[in-house]
Design a protein around this motif. Structure first.
Motif, mmCIF file in Angstrom:
data_model
loop_
_atom_site.group_PDB
_atom_site.id
_atom_site.type_symbol
_atom_site.label_atom_id
_atom_site.label_comp_id
_atom_site.label_asym_id
_atom_site.label_seq_id
_atom_site.Cartn_x
_atom_site.Cartn_y
_atom_site.Cartn_z
ATOM 1 N N SER A 52 72.645 31.705 56.157
ATOM 2 C CA SER A 52 72.032 32.737 55.426
ATOM 3 C C SER A 52 71.471 32.115 53.705
ATOM 4 N N LEU A 53 72.106 31.292 53.519
ATOM 5 C CA LEU A 53 71.559 30.592 52.048
ATOM 6 C C LEU A 53 70.358 29.799 52.498
ATOM 7 N N LEU A 54 70.023 29.691 53.640
ATOM 8 C CA LEU A 54 68.648 28.746 53.838
ATOM 9 C C LEU A 54 67.419 29.371 53.859
ATOM 10 N N GLU A 55 66.257 29.096 53.192
ATOM 11 C CA GLU A 55 65.084 29.547 53.461
ATOM 12 C C GLU A 55 64.443 28.950 54.425
ATOM 13 N N GLU A 56 63.677 29.742 55.213
ATOM 14 C CA GLU A 56 62.846 29.149 56.402
ATOM 15 C C GLU A 56 62.123 27.996 56.143
ATOM 16 N N GLU A 57 61.559 27.941 54.978
ATOM 17 C CA GLU A 57 60.955 26.772 54.624
ATOM 18 C C GLU A 57 61.475 25.608 54.776
ATOM 19 N N ARG A 58 62.763 25.484 54.744
ATOM 20 C CA ARG A 58 63.555 24.181 54.716
ATOM 21 C C ARG A 58 63.667 23.587 55.975
ATOM 22 N N PHE A 59 63.392 24.593 57.147
ATOM 23 C CA PHE A 59 63.540 24.075 58.450
ATOM 24 C C PHE A 59 62.074 23.408 58.796
ATOM 25 N N HIS A 60 62.169 22.332 59.559
ATOM 26 C CA HIS A 60 60.826 21.547 59.924
ATOM 27 C C HIS A 60 60.779 21.469 61.334
ATOM 28 N N GLN A 61 59.453 21.403 61.787
ATOM 29 C CA GLN A 61 59.236 21.180 63.314
ATOM 30 C C GLN A 61 59.829 20.263 63.833
ATOM 31 N N ALA A 62 60.840 20.401 64.931
ATOM 32 C CA ALA A 62 61.437 19.369 65.551
ATOM 33 C C ALA A 62 60.460 18.231 66.256
ATOM 34 N N ARG A 63 61.117 17.182 66.471
ATOM 35 C CA ARG A 63 60.300 16.172 67.036
ATOM 36 C C ARG A 63 60.986 15.413 68.091
ATOM 37 N N ILE A 64 60.358 14.881 69.014
ATOM 38 C CA ILE A 64 60.865 14.199 70.259
ATOM 39 C C ILE A 64 60.868 12.577 69.842
ATOM 40 N N GLY A 65 61.904 11.762 70.630
ATOM 41 C CA GLY A 65 61.765 10.383 70.475
ATOM 42 C C GLY A 65 62.725 10.163 69.202
ATOM 43 N N ARG A 66 62.885 8.906 69.030
ATOM 44 C CA ARG A 66 63.835 8.351 67.940
ATOM 45 C C ARG A 66 63.236 7.352 67.077
ATOM 46 N N GLY A 67 63.413 7.394 65.700
ATOM 47 C CA GLY A 67 62.754 6.514 64.813
ATOM 48 C C GLY A 67 61.487 6.472 64.516
ATOM 49 N N LEU A 68 60.697 5.324 64.621
ATOM 50 C CA LEU A 68 59.534 5.454 64.485
ATOM 51 C C LEU A 68 58.672 5.868 65.429
ATOM 52 N N GLU A 69 59.240 6.258 66.835
ATOM 53 C CA GLU A 69 58.588 6.661 67.727
ATOM 54 C C GLU A 69 58.733 8.186 67.873
ATOM 55 N N GLN A 70 59.204 8.749 67.000
ATOM 56 C CA GLN A 70 59.272 10.353 66.955
ATOM 57 C C GLN A 70 57.986 10.926 66.826
ATOM 58 N N ASP A 71 57.683 12.011 67.482
ATOM 59 C CA ASP A 71 56.256 12.796 67.480
ATOM 60 C C ASP A 71 56.316 14.241 67.873
ATOM 61 N N GLN A 72 55.612 15.107 67.306
ATOM 62 C CA GLN A 72 55.630 16.609 67.669
ATOM 63 C C GLN A 72 54.944 16.686 69.070
ATOM 64 N N ASN A 73 55.653 17.564 69.628
ATOM 65 C CA ASN A 73 54.851 17.972 71.047
ATOM 66 C C ASN A 73 55.117 19.248 71.244
ATOM 67 N N PRO A 74 54.564 20.190 70.964
ATOM 68 C CA PRO A 74 54.265 21.673 71.119
ATOM 69 C C PRO A 74 54.587 21.932 72.825
ATOM 70 N N PHE A 75 53.948 21.260 73.544
ATOM 71 C CA PHE A 75 54.097 21.575 74.713
ATOM 72 C C PHE A 75 55.516 21.160 75.511
ATOM 73 N N ILE A 76 56.313 20.294 74.696
ATOM 74 C CA ILE A 76 57.923 20.109 75.251
ATOM 75 C C ILE A 76 58.820 20.943 74.323
ATOM 76 N N ARG A 77 58.687 20.940 72.948
ATOM 77 C CA ARG A 77 59.477 21.990 72.183
ATOM 78 C C ARG A 77 58.777 22.430 70.957
#
Length: 223
Positions: A52-77
């Motif tokens: 309840s203390l968190l502003e929604e702006e502090r959430f960021h779009q989740a990524r897939i993969g690890r480390g330098l290979e992370q990427d956003q893919n809206p078709f997966i998540r």
């Protein structure tokens, strides 16, 4: 944030001992356990207060993969996440409880769990996470996945279920309604799972117990 194995006192309260044994038996016998209203209420309430203390702006779009290979893919998540700060007053009960569970499972099942990381996850209506594994065999040090839900008054018809699949044939095992305090714990390498779309905002806490994957000066886990 990462919480290491010796950061909290070693005593396990009797009420936790019974719950921890149920978890250990479930993991040992079938690799997973589902506990409706399983998380102690005072811990769930503390997490809700933190959220309840968190502003929604502090959430960021989740990524897939690890480390330098992370990427956003809206078709997966499409969920958004916020990595929890273990120093936050409202996170202390959660990390303390997870640390005690970790010690119990190491003693009971010899899992070699070393650290724990955790984040909040927010799914807006229409968001989803397609079928996936939290860890691939031999390629990750996530051993055990823990998910708990923070949704008051969730109705079965509102969607948002976690679908758990069998390790070998991929058949559906069960669907879990994301009701307040419900916990799902499973072996990270073994069980494919997905999050179905929901008709309302859906909040959860995901955590992973890990073995120590640090090598030389490369600290695990990478973000």
């Amino acid at each position: 944030m990462i919480q290491h194995i010796d950061d909290f006192p070693t005593e396990i309260p009797p009420e936790d001992d019974s719950l921890f044994e149920r978890i250990a038996v479930g993991i040992e016998s079938q690799g997973y356990i589902i506990l409706p209203a399983g998380l102690p209420t005072h811990i769930s309430n503390s997490l809700v207060q933190y959220l309840s203390l968190l502003e929604e702006e502090r959430f960021h779009q989740a990524r897939i993969g690890r480390g330098l290979e992370q990427d956003q893919n809206p078709f997966i998540r499409r969920d958004k996440i916020f990595w929890m700060d273990d120093a936050h007053p409202n996170a202390a009960l959660w990390f303390d409880w997870a640390s005690r569970l970790k010690r119990y499972l190491n003693r009971r099942l010899f899992l070699g769990l070393f650290s724990f990381e955790s984040h909040f996850a927010l799914y807006h209506p229409g968001d989803f996470y397609k079928k996936h594994l939290d860890a691939f065999r031999g390629e990750s040090n996530r051993v055990l996945t823990l998910v708990t839900y923070l949704n008051m008054g969730w109705e079965p018809g509102q969607g948002g279920e976690l679908v758990l699949y069998a390790p070998d044939d991929g058949d559906e095992i069960t669907k879990v309604v994301p009701a307040f305090g419900t916990m799902v714990i499973f072996l990270s390498e073994a069980f494919p799972h997905e999050v179905l779309t929901a008709d309302r905002d859906r909040y959860s806490v995901a955590g992973w117990f890990r073995i120590n994957g640090s090598i030389n000066r490369q600290i695990d886990p990478p973000r």
